[in-house]
Structures are given as C-alpha cells and as structure tokens.
Design a protein around this motif. Structure first.
Motif, PDB file in Angstrom:
ATOM      1  N   ASN A 159      29.739  34.879   0.078  1.00 48.65           N
ATOM      2  CA  ASN A 159      29.099  33.562   0.027  1.00 48.65           C
ATOM      3  C   ASN A 159      27.976  33.593  -0.994  1.00 48.65           C
ATOM      4  OD1 ASN A 159      27.810  35.241   2.173  1.00 48.65           O
ATOM      5  ND2 ASN A 159      26.419  33.547   2.275  1.00 48.65           N
ATOM      6  N   PHE A 175      35.309  34.147  -2.258  1.00 48.90           N
ATOM      7  CA  PHE A 175      34.195  33.303  -1.805  1.00 48.90           C
ATOM      8  C   PHE A 175      34.724  32.305  -0.788  1.00 48.90           C
ATOM      9  CE2 PHE A 175      32.528  35.009  -5.714  1.00 48.90           C
ATOM     10  CZ  PHE A 175      31.189  35.202  -5.425  1.00 48.90           C
ATOM     11  N   THR A 194      32.069  30.446   1.256  1.00 42.81           N
ATOM     12  CA  THR A 194      30.946  29.582   1.625  1.00 42.81           C
ATOM     13  C   THR A 194      29.954  29.485   0.468  1.00 42.81           C
ATOM     14  OG1 THR A 194      31.143  30.330   3.915  1.00 42.81           O
ATOM     15  CG2 THR A 194      29.060  29.289   3.319  1.00 42.81           C
ATOM     16  N   LEU A 208      35.975  26.149   0.141  1.00 43.88           N
ATOM     17  CA  LEU A 208      34.585  26.624   0.165  1.00 43.88           C
ATOM     18  C   LEU A 208      33.789  25.782   1.171  1.00 43.88           C
ATOM     19  CD1 LEU A 208      34.112  26.918  -3.711  1.00 43.88           C
ATOM     20  CD2 LEU A 208      34.220  28.850  -2.120  1.00 43.88           C
TER      21      LEU A 208
END
Ligand code: B12
Length: 493
Positions: A251, A273, A275, A313
């Motif tokens: 993240n 990824f 977040t 995301l």
C-alpha cells in the motif's frame, strides 16, 4: 560505541490503529523506518539496539548499556519524547536527535546534545566526522535535498517484526504538487527523488528472507510523483520480483490523477498494490483552488475514486474542513461526498497550519495563528482562526461530521458501497492461526458485545453471499470501525 535507537510512543490516534491491532495481537502498525535507515548509515562495527516504545518498555539497563541515545520522532510523539530525553539525561547518556519533529522545532528541546536535522544523507556524515575528532557541534542542518540512490538498506535485523502489522519501505521523497497546507514540499522538495529498483528489491528481499509475508507500506509522499521512473523501472521490477512469492501486498500514498491512467493502475495492481491513500480534501472547488490543490480541481472526484477502486485499489482518503471558503453547508456536503465515494477509512480533520507551510506564513501574516500544530490532524483542534465561520460552529459541525460518518449505520453502509465496487486483489496474505482467532475475537467483541452487532452480522452475511472473496477484508473493516469509534469517542464525541 554502543548506540541505543529510541522511538517514542504514539498517543492513541486515528492512525495508531491500537484498538484494531489487539485483534491480531500486534503492538504497532509499522516500524520506525527513519531510525533503521540511520542505523544502516552508522559505522558497521558500532553496536546498535532499537527500543520502540510502541512495542516494548525502555529499561534502565538499556540506558546503562549505551554510550549514545539516537532519538527520532514526529510532532505527535512530542510528549513521550520529552520523557525519554529526561530519562536519558538522568542516566548520563548523550542524546542525538533527528527526524521531522526536531527538524521542525529543535529549539523546543534544550536538553538534546546534538541535532542531526533534515535528511541524514546530508547531515549524518559531517556529525560523525566531527564526533570522531571530539568536535561535534550542537546543530547539523542542510537545505539541500540529497539523491537517495546510495541510501543503504535499513537494518531490518534490529526489528522484532512479529510485533508489527506492516513493514514500511521508502521508494521516493518529495511531491511535485504545492498544496498550501502541506509541509512535505518544505521538508522534501518538489522534485521527487527516487531510489533504483535494485535498491527496493534488495530491501524487499531482506524482508522476505526474514520471513515477512504481511503488508508492506511504501511510505512515499506521492508514489506517482515521477511516473516515468515508476512505469519504466520500479513497477516492472516489482512485477518480476513477485513471481513465485507469497503474500506481501503493498500500500502507498498517491495523488488522484492516477485515475486518468488505466495502464498505470493495472501495473500497480499487478505489482501487488491493493490500497492507496489519497488527499481528496473537499468536494468544494473554491476551497481546492484556495489551497492550490490543482490536481483535484474540476474533476468528478467520486467517479475518480470509483474508477480507482474498480481497478483493484482500495482508496483511503484525507479530508479537510475549515478552509476560508467553507460555509456551514460544508458539513453535510462532506458527509454525502464521503458516503457516496465508499471511502471507508476517511481521515477527516480541521484545517491546521504546520510550521514551514505556506499556510502557516499566510496565517501568521494575517494574525490568525493561535499556537502550534497539535501533530494529530483528527483531534478536532486547529491552530488557525477561521474566516467565514465562528469557531464554535466549526467545532460543532466538525464533531457532527465525524460522529455521523463513524456511526455504525453509516460506517457499515460505506463498507458495503466499497465492497460492491472493489475488484478483489490477486495477492492475499497466507492464512494464519492468528487471523482465524481475530475473526472469533471480532464475533465476540463486535457481533455479541458490541453496539454494532446488527450491522456486523448483516455485513458478514451480505459479504458471504455477494462478495465471498472479500470476506477477510470485510472483517478487517469491521475491526477498523471498532478502532475508529474508540478513538473518536475519546477525542471528539
Ligand atoms: C510513514 C508515515 C507515517 C506512518 C507511521 C510511521 C511510523 N510508525 O514511523 C503513519 C501512517 C502511522 C503516520 C501517521 C501520521 N503522520 Co506521518 N508520515 C509518514 C511518512 C509518509 C514517512 C515517514 C518515513 O518513514 N519516512 C522514511 C524515513 C527514512 O524518513 P525519516 O523518518 O524522515 O528519516 C530520515 C530523516 O528524517 C533522518 N532521521 C530520522 N530520524 C532520525 C533520528 C536521528 C538520530 C538522526 C540522526 C536522523 C534521523 O534520517 C532519515 C534518513 O534521511 C512521513 C512523510 C515523510 N516523507 O517522511 C509522514 C510524516 C512523518 N507524518 C507526519 C504526520 C503529521 C503524521 C500524523 C500526525 C498525520 C495525521 N494525519 O494525523 C499521523 C500521526 C501518527 C499517529 N500514530 O498518530 C508528518 C510529521 C510532521 C512533523 N513535523 O512531525 C510527516 C513529515 C508528513 C507531513 N505531511 O509533514 N505517518
């Protein structure tokens, strides 16, 4: 030489996640990366120990062992920092201090022997050279922003990893934007400086070899600050590195303009990824213009957030109330905006002016400063006198916003709004006994004892039927909600 690296305690705040960490028996969200980086820059033959007060106590025997104490802190840790300095001095230890708190306000710490301020890549070597000659000065500072392509891999081995929920690493420093309230550009400049992908892979390999499979937080000011290097160097290397590996979702922090770049979002999710934290700030274009948040202006911010969520995301957001342009209508507008966006982790704060920002200078010039920045921007405090609204209306309105957003009804509704939109990430953390136990703890504390029990069970069944692949995430949100309510109850409500 024996060096004791000390990290002061964080108060119980929005980002401490203290109440959530108890469910997974962790003590702190992430390790003190600055100190580990500095440790790697010290002579190899020096002995080093780390005491992070967020995971264990500082004992007299630690102080008796050391020759020097190296302390790092951010503003929010001020109180604990004073106590530590007093203990070190009482034990006859010399204190060396660095990191954002001291860089911003070193004059407030008369008992510190040496300040090694700004980025250690510039200031540590001159300090060490003078120390060797017994001529160490009190303050080392620099206004240059160093390249970070020679910054060593942090000394991971000093950390007791199992105490933390996340390990952090850093790819870049600096941000190309120029928001009036943000001190990042004052501290790190506008030109994002990046590490090489080889450096990052070395750092990740180090963590992986030590058995780390849990999340990794890229603590960049804006990971997409230098898109070209990200696209051409870091992301391809991360995608390659990930093959055959387990866990370790990433993240980070980025700006909203990622929403315009479908290809980049895809590369980010492929790299692992899941977040991103984004400064969304406000739905009001006048306020965005006022604070020079150009990257957010003239956009459909809710549509942008949804596009990012659909790409895989999760968006966490920062929001600000109290701009000069804000009128009392802002309170309800922020609530509607956040509910619609499905940003579950919404950090809503009053506008504050940290030292070093353009906002601080403007407020000082206009006689509107009332003190220093508390360091915690969700404590309902501000150091500026509002323009349009009476302070009392602002405070009351702010409290009402937070109370509404974190009431179980609205909070769980947001979770559902988000889960409907989110494309499930491919990378998951291997299931461990501790997570299963956390689930049972959540049943006890949230599903049986908690006031939110109806919402909790509704979410569980809804997720099982509609998005079973996001079940673990739904439980995580339920636990986060518990933490947020505890913190809000203490400070705000
Ligand atoms: C990761 C991060 C966090 C993490 C936690 C980090 C942790 N546990 O250590 C989380 C998300 C929890 C967090 C929260 C907050 N954060 Co924060 N965070 C950061 C961030 C993005 C990266 C920090 C980092 O690890 N950097 C990487 C390391 C390598 O850099 P570094 O620590 O600065 O260390 C370098 C130098 O400073 C120096 N150095 C550091 N320590 C020492 C010590 C010695 C002895 C020496 C010689 C040198 C030295 O050497 C290092 C190499 O150059 C920074 C921004 C930034 N770019 O730094 C903000 C930052 C540190 N955070 C900040 C703030 C304000 C907060 C919050 C209060 C924000 C909020 N919204 O409420 C909260 C409060 C925390 C809490 N629990 O309540 C401010 C601090 C301002 C200040 N003057 O103190 C920063 C600078 C961001 C900003 N906008 O200004 N944060």
């Amino acid at each position: 030489m024996k060096i004791l690296l000390i990290y002061p305690e964080f108060p119980d705040t929005f980002w401490s996640f203290k109440h959530a960490l108890k469910f997974i028996r962790k003590k702190s969200s992430t390790q003190p990366l600055g100190l580990l980086t500095v440790a790697a820059m010290l002579p190899e033959e020096w002995e080093k120990r780390l005491v992070d007060l967020n995971v264990r106590s500082l004992y007299d025997k630690d102080l008796a062992w050391a020759d020097y104490a190296f302390i790092s802190a951010m503003v929010v840790q001020r109180e604990s920092t004073y106590k530590i300095i007093a203990r070190c001095k009482a034990a006859g230890l010399k204190v060396v201090a660095g990191g954002p708190l001291f860089t911003a306000e070193y004059m407030q710490f008369p008992d510190v022997d040496h300040f090694v301020l700004n980025e250690a890549e510039m200031t540590l070597a001159p300090f060490l050279r003078d120390l060797e000659r017994n001529q160490a000065q009190r303050v080392y500072t620099s206004d240059e922003f160093p390249e970070i392509q020679h910054t060593p891999t942090p000394l991971w081995e000093l950390v007791e990893m199992k105490q933390y929920a996340t390990m952090s690493i850093q790819y870049s420093r600096g941000c190309p934007f120029d928001c009036e309230f943000c001190n990042i550009t004052a501290l790190f400049g506008h030109l994002p400086r990046v590490k090489t992908s080889e450096q990052i892979i070395r750092e990740l390999d180090g963590l992986y070899q030590l058995g780390w499979r849990e999340p990794v937080f890229f603590v960049d000011d804006n990971l997409i600050g230098n898109k070209k290097r990200l696209r051409e160097d870091l992301l391809p290397a991360l995608i390659k590195w990930r093959k055959g590996k387990k866990g370790m979702p990433f993240n980070t922090e980025i700006s909203i303009n990622i929403a315009d770049d479908e290809a980049l979002m895809n590369m980010m999710t492929q790299a692992g990824f899941d977040t991103v934290f984004i400064g969304v700030e406000t739905p009001d274009d006048h306020s965005l213009a006022e604070c020079n948040k150009k990257q957010n202006l003239h956009r459909d911010l809710v549509a942008d957030v949804k596009r990012i969520q659909r790409a895989g995301l999760q968006v966490q957001g920062g929001f600000i109330i109290g701009f000069d342009n804000d009128t009392p209508s802002i309170f309800q507008r922020q609530i509607d905006f956040i509910q619609k966006s499905g940003i579950v982790t919404a950090m809503v704060g009053l506008l504050q002016a940290p030292i070093g920002t353009r906002l601080y200078k403007r407020m000082k010039r206009d006689g509107r400063l009332t003190g220093s920045f508390s360091g915690d921007n969700v404590d309902g405090a501000t150091n500026i006198i509002p323009k349009e609204m009476d302070m009392d209306i602002l405070r009351k309105g702010y409290r009402a916003v937070v109370k509404t957003l974190y009431s179980p009804n609205n909070y769980y509704e947001r979770v559902k709004t988000f889960l409907k939109e989110y494309k499930a990430p491919k990378i998951t953390i291997p299931l461990k006994g501790e997570y299963i136990k956390a689930f049972f703890r959540s049943i006890l504390h949230l599903g049986i004892i908690g006031n939110e029990r109806i919402h909790y069970w509704k979410l569980i069944f809804w997720t099982l039927f509609r998005r079973p692949e996001l079940f673990a995430l739904a439980i995580t949100f339920a636990i986060y909600g518990y933490h947020f309510r505890q913190v809000m109850d203490m400070y705000i409500l």
